[in-house]
Design an enzyme around this catalytic site. Structure first.
Site, PDB file in Angstrom:
ATOM      1  CD  GLN A 230      -2.810   0.815   2.706  1.00  0.00           C
ATOM      2  OE1 GLN A 230      -3.958   1.007   2.457  1.00  0.00           O
ATOM      3  NE2 GLN A 230      -2.131   0.257   3.742  1.00  0.00           N
ATOM      4  N   GLY A 231       0.644   1.987  -0.947  1.00  0.00           N
ATOM      5  CA  GLY A 231       1.630   3.212  -1.234  1.00  0.00           C
ATOM      6  C   GLY A 231       0.990   4.655  -0.777  1.00  0.00           C
TER       7      GLY A 231
ATOM      8  CB  SER B   8       3.419   6.766   4.255  1.00  0.00           C
ATOM      9  OG  SER B   8       2.455   6.615   5.066  1.00  0.00           O
TER      10      SER B   8
ATOM     11  CB  SER C  41       2.731  -3.029   5.572  1.00  0.00           C
ATOM     12  OG  SER C  41       2.678  -2.103   6.581  1.00  0.00           O
TER      13      SER C  41
ATOM     14  CD  GLU D  55      -5.579   0.629   6.361  1.00  0.00           C
ATOM     15  OE1 GLU D  55      -5.736   1.840   5.580  1.00  0.00           O
ATOM     16  OE2 GLU D  55      -4.730   0.027   6.270  1.00  0.00           O
TER      17      GLU D  55
ATOM     18  CG  ASN E 198      -5.632   5.652  17.297  1.00  0.00           C
ATOM     19  OD1 ASN E 198      -5.778   5.275  16.047  1.00  0.00           O
ATOM     20  ND2 ASN E 198      -5.902   5.024  18.445  1.00  0.00           N
ATOM     21  CD  GLU E 199      -2.574  11.005  18.034  1.00  0.00           C
ATOM     22  OE1 GLU E 199      -2.300  10.315  17.058  1.00  0.00           O
ATOM     23  OE2 GLU E 199      -2.115  10.536  19.261  1.00  0.00           O
TER      24      GLU E 199
HETATM   25  C1  LIG Z   1       3.122  -0.742  11.345  1.00  0.00           C
HETATM   26  C2  LIG Z   1       2.885   0.363  10.329  1.00  0.00           C
HETATM   27  C3  LIG Z   1       2.453   0.081   9.103  1.00  0.00           C
HETATM   28  C4  LIG Z   1       2.349   1.039   8.072  1.00  0.00           C
HETATM   29  N1  LIG Z   1       1.796   0.525   6.750  1.00  0.00           N
HETATM   30  C5  LIG Z   1       1.872   1.416   5.858  1.00  0.00           C
HETATM   31  C6  LIG Z   1       1.425   1.118   4.526  1.00  0.00           C
HETATM   32  O1  LIG Z   1       1.455  -0.250   4.361  1.00  0.00           O
HETATM   33  N2  LIG Z   1       1.629   2.049   3.492  1.00  0.00           N
HETATM   34  C7  LIG Z   1       1.635   3.297   3.792  1.00  0.00           C
HETATM   35  O2  LIG Z   1       1.471   4.099   2.962  1.00  0.00           O
HETATM   36  N3  LIG Z   1       1.841   3.594   5.145  1.00  0.00           N
HETATM   37  C8  LIG Z   1       2.277   2.611   6.260  1.00  0.00           C
HETATM   38  N4  LIG Z   1       2.277   3.443   7.382  1.00  0.00           N
HETATM   39  C9  LIG Z   1       2.569   4.635   7.865  1.00  0.00           C
HETATM   40  C10 LIG Z   1       1.519   5.145   8.570  1.00  0.00           C
HETATM   41  O3  LIG Z   1       0.309   5.648   7.701  1.00  0.00           O
HETATM   42  C11 LIG Z   1       2.137   6.574   8.952  1.00  0.00           C
HETATM   43  O4  LIG Z   1       2.854   6.432   9.760  1.00  0.00           O
HETATM   44  C12 LIG Z   1       0.901   7.450   9.769  1.00  0.00           C
HETATM   45  O5  LIG Z   1       0.157   8.040   8.699  1.00  0.00           O
HETATM   46  C13 LIG Z   1       1.349   8.670  10.550  1.00  0.00           C
HETATM   47  O6  LIG Z   1       2.218   9.537   9.567  1.00  0.00           O
HETATM   48  P1  LIG Z   1       3.819  10.004  10.165  1.00  0.00           P
HETATM   49  O7  LIG Z   1       4.495   8.692  10.350  1.00  0.00           O
HETATM   50  O8  LIG Z   1       4.314  10.673   9.027  1.00  0.00           O
HETATM   51  O9  LIG Z   1       3.657  10.745  11.345  1.00  0.00           O
HETATM   52  P2  LIG Z   1       3.089  12.164  11.435  1.00  0.00           P
HETATM   53  O10 LIG Z   1       2.012  12.548  10.287  1.00  0.00           O
HETATM   54  O11 LIG Z   1       4.330  13.221  10.992  1.00  0.00           O
HETATM   55  O12 LIG Z   1       2.561  12.479  12.833  1.00  0.00           O
HETATM   56  C14 LIG Z   1       3.124  12.426  13.783  1.00  0.00           C
HETATM   57  C15 LIG Z   1       2.432  12.855  15.048  1.00  0.00           C
HETATM   58  O13 LIG Z   1       1.732  14.014  14.962  1.00  0.00           O
HETATM   59  C16 LIG Z   1       0.294  13.903  14.904  1.00  0.00           C
HETATM   60  N5  LIG Z   1      -0.246  14.518  14.226  1.00  0.00           N
HETATM   61  C17 LIG Z   1      -0.341  15.086  12.830  1.00  0.00           C
HETATM   62  N6  LIG Z   1      -1.161  15.895  12.266  1.00  0.00           N
HETATM   63  C18 LIG Z   1      -2.093  15.868  13.322  1.00  0.00           C
HETATM   64  C19 LIG Z   1      -3.483  16.726  13.291  1.00  0.00           C
HETATM   65  N7  LIG Z   1      -3.761  17.221  12.256  1.00  0.00           N
HETATM   66  N8  LIG Z   1      -3.761  16.764  14.568  1.00  0.00           N
HETATM   67  C20 LIG Z   1      -3.542  16.071  15.466  1.00  0.00           C
HETATM   68  N9  LIG Z   1      -2.237  15.344  15.543  1.00  0.00           N
HETATM   69  C21 LIG Z   1      -1.728  15.200  14.418  1.00  0.00           C
HETATM   70  C22 LIG Z   1       0.191  12.281  14.841  1.00  0.00           C
HETATM   71  O14 LIG Z   1      -1.011  11.803  15.027  1.00  0.00           O
HETATM   72  C23 LIG Z   1       1.415  11.684  15.215  1.00  0.00           C
HETATM   73  O15 LIG Z   1       1.327  11.259  16.687  1.00  0.00           O
HETATM   74  C24 LIG Z   1       2.581   2.400   8.374  1.00  0.00           C
HETATM   75  C25 LIG Z   1       2.958   2.459   9.697  1.00  0.00           C
HETATM   76  C26 LIG Z   1       3.111   1.625  10.655  1.00  0.00           C
HETATM   77  C27 LIG Z   1       3.702   2.049  11.949  1.00  0.00           C
END
Ligand SMILES: Cc1cc2nc3c(=O)[nH]c(=O)nc-3n(C[C@H](O)[C@H](O)[C@H](O)COP(=O)(O)OP(=O)(O)OC[C@H]3O[C@@H](n4cnc5c(N)ncnc54)[C@H](O)[C@@H]3O)c2cc1C
Length: 385
Positions: free
Chosen positions: A125-126, A128, A160, A243, A369-370
């Site tokens: 899944q792409g 991020s 993933s 999902e 969850n945020e």
């Molecule tokens: C086990 C696992 C599997 C994953 N698999 C995939 C996958 O297959 N494909 C894929 O594309 N991605 C995948 N991801 C990535 C995942 O979707 C992202 O990690 C997630 O969307 C958060 O983005 P980020 O890591 O850039 O954190 P950020 O977006 O930088 O967030 C950092 C923190 O800030 C908080 N935050 C950000 N914006 C806000 C807001 N507007 N209001 C309140 N709080 C906020 C977030 O909740 C978090 O706590 C996976 C992640 C994990 C941990």
């Protein structure tokens, strides 16, 4: 509301149970985040598919058996009850498949669905990117039109099982002048073509199923686009709804953890505080509540409804429950909680630590969850942004 199963559903359950009892591997497979484990999981998926169990609610012509979603829930209950292997192609069968069913052309359905069902093609899944996580509308990877191809340039990350996948679905910016969620398209990309580099990322447990994917002028036919050009956001929201709201984490998964937690409690009851007993009971009740809520969602869908913003409530509920159950398990294990599965004295308890570490990622993946709380605040409660 009728909470009884029909004779047909009971017969289906009995049939699935008998097949799983006869076919689930006695020894657990290796982790699907390793090369050998991924190979074993693909072989298992082939057997499931040959028996018609890969994805029971799909039409027969696409590798399913035309069951309804209630039968799928029954299948899931039996699957977890039997301790069957985790699904290596969960992105394909649970997320992309239903999206193709909704948005795909007849030729896309015929081309992709059977190979998803058999896991001959495993999907990543792409969404991020390094600068687009929670803020998915910041996606910058472009797919620019060149005749009947898109030329893709940029990077995805956190895919993933990407290290062992064959294809990736994702959102790409097809209109370079566009901003935010406009001008994005949902495109299906093979990972073995020139211009695509998959680089594994080591996880907390040292395994390397996770991957970042680099696109350096990779050429993909325009026919690989799902839905209209520039309308990828709404296609992706449909995938995200499946999902969070239904498919990725069926209630059976949490009922199974709750069941094992009760067993663990019984084995360690002599040393456990009363508070722990009460918390174990609350987890069992929560897993049952989540199950009933899912039955309600499915009943609504069978009556023509769709999954909406309430998927965000689900996602918070199951991810927080999962952590609570694993924390309790570690508490019950006491000194043994830190043992890895391969430790000589672990005697089967080490899996709890492994699963606990993974549970911690539940509030992050599938949208943090945020972010789900923001969606609930704005779209369900009608609060200001
Ligand atoms: C086990 C696992 C599997 C994953 N698999 C995939 C996958 O297959 N494909 C894929 O594309 N991605 C995948 N991801 C990535 C995942 O979707 C992202 O990690 C997630 O969307 C958060 O983005 P980020 O890591 O850039 O954190 P950020 O977006 O930088 O967030 C950092 C923190 O800030 C908080 N935050 C950000 N914006 C806000 C807001 N507007 N209001 C309140 N709080 C906020 C977030 O909740 C978090 O706590 C996976 C992640 C994990 C941990």
């Amino acid at each position: 509301m009728d909470l009884e199963y029909t004779p047909r559903q009971q017969a289906f359950r009995a049939e699935v149970r008998a097949w799983l009892e006869a076919n689930v591997p006695r020894e657990p497979l290796g982790s699907f985040d390793t090369a050998e484990g991924a190979r074993q999981h693909r072989a298992w998926e082939k057997r499931l598919d040959a028996a018609g169990y890969a994805m029971v609610p799909w039409p027969v012509e696409y590798g399913g058996r035309g069951a309804d979603l209630l039968e799928w829930l029954i299948f899931e209950e039996e699957y977890y009850r039997a301790g069957a292997p985790r699904r290596i192609n969960q992105n394909g069968i649970f997320l992309l498949g239903p999206t193709i069913m909704e948005y795909g052309t007849p030729s896309q359905k015929a081309r992709f669905l059977p190979k998803i069902a058999s896991s001959e093609e495993v999907w990543a899944q792409g969404w991020s990117e390094p600068n687009a996580g929670s803020d998915m509308a910041a996606i910058a990877t472009t797919a620019l039109r060149d005749g009947d191809h898109y030329v893709i340039r940029g990077q995805k990350t956190w895919a993933s099982r990407g290290a062992f996948a064959d294809w990736l679905f994702g959102l790409f910016r097809t209109d370079p002048a566009s901003e935010r969620h406009h001008g994005l398209s949902f495109v299906l990309v093979p990972l073995n073509i020139p211009g695509v580099t998959v680089r594994p990322i080591a996880q907390l447990d040292g395994e390397t199923g996770f991957a970042e994917v680099f696109f350096d002028d990779a050429r993909v036919p325009v026919a690989n686009r799902l839905g209209d050009e520039g309308a990828g956001w709404s296609v992706a929201m449909s995938t995200a709804g499946f999902e969070r709201g239904l498919m990725l984490r069926s209630p059976a998964r949490f009922q199974d953890t709750a069941r094992r937690l009760v067993e663990l409690y019984r084995a360690n009851a002599a040393d456990a505080e009363e508070r722990v007993r009460d918390e174990v009971i609350r987890c069992v009740v929560a897993a049952e509540a989540y199950t009933l809520e899912t039955y309600r969602t499915v009943s609504r869908m069978l009556a023509g409804g769709k999954i909406g913003a309430e998927a965000s409530l689900n996602k918070i509920f199951w991810s927080e429950l999962d952590i609570r159950m694993h924390e309790l398990a570690l508490e019950l294990l006491g000194d043994r909680a830190d043992l890895l599965p391969e430790a000589p004295a672990a005697e089967g308890v080490g899996d709890w630590l492994d699963a606990y570490l993974f549970s911690l990622s539940g509030p992050i993946y599938a949208g943090t969850n945020e972010i789900q709380r923001n969606i609930i605040a704005e779209r369900i409660l009608g609060l200001p942004r």
